[in-house]
Design an enzyme around this catalytic site. Structure first.
Site, PDB file in Angstrom:
ATOM      1  N   CYS A  67      -0.122   3.971   2.477  1.00 33.15           N
ATOM      2  CA  CYS A  67       0.173   3.665   3.889  1.00 33.15           C
ATOM      3  C   CYS A  67       1.671   3.768   4.174  1.00 33.15           C
ATOM      4  CB  CYS A  67      -0.271   2.249   4.263  1.00 33.15           C
ATOM      5  SG  CYS A  67      -1.825   1.726   3.563  1.00 33.15           S
ATOM      6  N   ASP A  68       2.495   3.247   3.271  1.00 31.80           N
ATOM      7  CA  ASP A  68       3.912   3.049   3.604  1.00 31.80           C
ATOM      8  C   ASP A  68       4.882   3.884   2.772  1.00 31.80           C
ATOM      9  OD1 ASP A  68       3.196   1.157   5.498  1.00 31.80           O
ATOM     10  OD2 ASP A  68       3.139  -0.451   4.025  1.00 31.80           O
TER      11      ASP A  68
ATOM     12  N   CYS B  94       0.846  -1.198   0.000  1.00 34.47           N
ATOM     13  CA  CYS B  94       0.000   0.000   0.000  1.00 34.47           C
ATOM     14  C   CYS B  94       0.877   1.243   0.000  1.00 34.47           C
ATOM     15  CB  CYS B  94      -0.906  -0.043   1.237  1.00 34.47           C
ATOM     16  SG  CYS B  94      -1.755   1.506   1.549  1.00 34.47           S
TER      17      CYS B  94
END
Ligand code: NAP
Length: 312
Positions: free
Chosen positions: A147-148, A144
């Site tokens: 997200c990261d 993701c």
């Protein structure tokens, strides 16, 4: 034991839309999700094809959908379906907290009765299933970008895949300031034409005819074994993002005896009804065109069909 007319499992775009439509028919409706509302939709960095919004992130659109759904139905997040059974006049569900909320003294066990069920359980990330992928998860391997991605600003990142997700996530990472390259197994991308153009315009290099065979490192990822045009090479990178499609989350469908196609997706008719009376389905779990607008449309149809068939 709480009783509902309609219980919707999955609070992604399909489930939340079903919640709006079911609740507005005055059916007592509950939406249950194993984690936060949104599912994989939360990970979409930017959408430019959802009508009404020239550009919006998955997270922002989910927040809007969730707030709107809450006007009409209840939403229970971080709740896992422990079991689901068909009874004479409906369904019996047992739930517990997701592992995130569970304590030794309280597993959050609850029971529910529903007259109808809408399965909107979506899909989960497909994995490359190569050495190092599991070992380095969270240490340079990610699924993701939203997200990261921020952990790899200024660093070298390989993005595996050639579809809309891989292209959109590469653009997101590039925009963040990552030095991203796309690794694609063929010589032609699958993603939409306008995304292909954007990749070119943003100078994102594509490593054609290439597959990642192994992910290597020490504490963190530091390289991969790349197979390029049939030749293996060691390729330095700080991270590997994987966006190679998804697999249907069909465990509950199987428990209910719902018919699946050869890919494991739920088979529905035009009313989004499955082969099991009282069970409807919507969204990515039904396969086909996996787009938000389609998931929302199917969610609306499923909710209207469930309500009509209940004759409330
Ligand atoms: P996808 O369209 O299925 O594409 C998967 C890509 O990964 C393909 O390019 C495929 O290569 C490659 N691939 C698959 N397995 C691989 C493996 N083992 N090793 C290396 N490469 C592999 O998946 P997606 O991009 O995640 O998109 C999933 C669905 O969500 C699609 O229907 C997409 O349109 C949709 N989506 C919608 C939105 C939106 O609503 N705006 C946004 C993002 C995605 P080949 O091309 O060679 O098969």
């Amino acid at each position: 034991m709480e009783e509902y007319d309609i219980i919707i499992i999955g609070a992604g775009p399909a489930g939340l839309t079903a919640g709006i439509y079911a609740g507005r028919q005055n059916s007592k409706t509950l939406v249950i999700d194993k984690s936060s509302a949104g599912g994989l939709g939360l990970e979409v960095p930017m959408m430019q094809n959802y009508p009404g919004f020239e550009s919006i992130s998955g997270m922002e659109l989910i927040q809007k959908m969730k707030a709107q759904s809450e006007n009409y139905c209840e939403i229970l997040e971080n709740t896992v379906i422990d079991s689901i059974e068909k009874t004479e006049d409906g369904f019996h569900l047992k739930t517990k907290y997701s592992p995130l909320l569970m304590t030794e003294d309280d597993d959050g066990a609850k029971e529910f009765i529903a007259k109808s069920i809408i399965l909107a359980t979506g899909a989960s990330h497909r994995h490359l299933n190569i050495p190092g992928e599991e070992e380095f998860l969270g240490r340079g391997v990610a699924y993701c970008a939203t997200c990261d991605g921020m952990f790899f600003i200024g660093k070298d990142v390989l993005m595996g895949g050639g579809g809309n997700s891989a292209a959109a996530e590469s653009l997101y990472l590039k925009n963040l300031g990552c030095n991203v390259k796309l690794v694609h197994r063929r010589d032609e991308l699958r993603c939409e034409h306008h995304l292909q153009k954007a990749l070119e315009e943003n100078g994102i290099e594509v490593l054609w005819n290439s597959t990642i065979e192994e992910i290597k490192g020490e504490m963190m990822v530091n390289s991969v074994t790349l197979l390029r045009d049939g030749v293996e090479e060691d390729y330095k990178t700080d991270a590997v993002f994987v966006a190679i499609g998804d697999d249907p989350s069909n465990d509950l469908a199987k428990d209910l005896g719902v018919a699946l196609d050869e890919g494991g997706y739920i088979i529905t008719d035009k009313k989004q009804a499955t082969n099991v009376k009282g069970v409807y389905s919507a969204g990515d779990i039904t396969g086909g065109v996996k787009q938000w607008i389609v998931a929302c449309g199917e969610g609306a149809v499923a909710a209207i069909s469930a309500y009509e068939d209940l004759n409330l």
